[in-house]
Design a protein around this motif. Structure first.
Motif, short mmCIF file in Angstrom:
data_model
loop_
_atom_site.label_atom_id
_atom_site.label_comp_id
_atom_site.label_asym_id
_atom_site.label_seq_id
_atom_site.Cartn_x
_atom_site.Cartn_y
_atom_site.Cartn_z
N TRP A 64 -5.24 -12.76 -2.28
CA TRP A 64 -4.08 -12.14 -1.62
C TRP A 64 -3.90 -12.74 -0.24
CZ3 TRP A 64 -0.18 -8.91 -2.86
CH2 TRP A 64 0.55 -8.35 -1.82
N SER A 65 -2.67 -13.02 0.13
CA SER A 65 -2.32 -13.51 1.46
C SER A 65 -1.25 -12.61 2.06
CB SER A 65 -1.79 -14.95 1.37
OG SER A 65 -1.17 -15.33 2.58
N ASN A 66 -1.58 -11.98 3.17
CA ASN A 66 -0.59 -11.14 3.86
C ASN A 66 0.59 -11.97 4.34
OD1 ASN A 66 -1.78 -8.63 3.51
ND2 ASN A 66 -3.02 -8.84 5.36
N ALA A 67 0.32 -13.19 4.80
CA ALA A 67 1.41 -14.05 5.28
C ALA A 67 2.37 -14.40 4.14
CB ALA A 67 0.83 -15.31 5.92
N LEU A 68 1.84 -14.70 2.97
CA LEU A 68 2.70 -15.00 1.82
C LEU A 68 3.44 -13.76 1.36
CD1 LEU A 68 0.47 -17.42 -0.26
CD2 LEU A 68 2.45 -18.00 1.15
N ALA A 69 2.77 -12.61 1.38
CA ALA A 69 3.42 -11.36 0.99
C ALA A 69 4.56 -11.04 1.94
CB ALA A 69 2.40 -10.22 0.96
N GLN A 70 4.37 -11.32 3.20
CA GLN A 70 5.42 -11.08 4.19
C GLN A 70 6.64 -11.96 3.90
OE1 GLN A 70 4.27 -12.06 8.28
NE2 GLN A 70 4.95 -10.00 8.81
N GLN A 71 6.40 -13.22 3.56
CA GLN A 71 7.51 -14.12 3.24
C GLN A 71 8.17 -13.73 1.92
OE1 GLN A 71 8.85 -16.36 5.40
NE2 GLN A 71 7.38 -15.26 6.70
N ALA A 72 7.37 -13.29 0.95
CA ALA A 72 7.93 -12.84 -0.32
C ALA A 72 8.80 -11.60 -0.11
CB ALA A 72 6.80 -12.55 -1.31
N ARG A 73 8.34 -10.70 0.75
CA ARG A 73 9.12 -9.48 1.05
C ARG A 73 10.44 -9.84 1.73
NH1 ARG A 73 8.47 -3.83 2.28
NH2 ARG A 73 10.60 -3.17 2.59
N LEU A 74 10.39 -10.78 2.65
CA LEU A 74 11.62 -11.23 3.30
C LEU A 74 12.60 -11.80 2.28
CD1 LEU A 74 10.31 -12.91 6.57
CD2 LEU A 74 11.93 -11.02 6.42
#
Length: 171
Positions: A64-74
């Motif tokens: 899991w990557s919080n940075a990737l999740a943040q971009q996916a959410r955007l």
């Protein structure tokens, strides 16, 4: 019968990603961790189901990557708010450009997106749909991807936008 709308995964292979500044203030508005995001539990379910498929196919699970999740959410939020369904954001561009602008280093990147309205279990529907689509299946099970993040947006009329973003580590 409601049919899930799926778009083929975007796979990019490049020789690396230059170093760029850290995430901007706009990205911080969309927290990706379950504690900061009311849809975080659903995002984690999509992630866990994707990793279950990887284990079933003898592929190492993703981290899991919080940075990737943040971009996916955007990406999910932008698709919902701006009324498009595509790997190319009309403002932020293609996945490679979005990751680079966010300061995320990678050697390979890919993205699965899913859109559906009024579902009881969109996480299961998304992963099952991706597994039935050859291009999505290939990306989800790609052993060169090592990290992923999932981001979800939901409209007032229960239309779900789910994005899962994958990367391979920088070389």
């Amino acid at each position: 019968m409601r049919a899930a709308v799926l778009i083929a995964i975007v796979l990019l292979r490049v020789g690396g990603c230059p170093s760029v500044p850290a995430l901007g203030a706009q990205a911080v508005l969309f927290a990706a961790s379950p504690a900061g995001d009311p849809l975080g539990h659903l995002a984690r379910k999509v992630f866990d189901l994707a990793n279950r498929q990887r284990r079933l196919h003898d592929v190492r699970p993703l981290e899991w990557s919080n940075a990737l999740a943040q971009q996916a959410r955007l990406q999910s939020a932008n698709m919902m708010e701006r009324g498009f369904f595509s790997h190319t954001d009309p403002v932020r561009g293609k996945l490679a450009a979005r990751l680079t602008a966010a300061g995320i280093r990678w050697s390979r990147c890919g993205e699965n997106i899913f859109r559906e309205k009024g579902m009881d279990d969109p996480a299961d529907a998304a992963v099952e749909g991706w597994m039935q689509s050859p291009a999505h299946h290939e990306g989800l099970l790609d052993p060169l991807f090592t990290q992923a993040g999932v981001g979800i947006a939901i409209s007032r009329d229960t239309e779900y936008f789910i994005t899962e973003t994958f990367i391979g580590p920088p070389k």
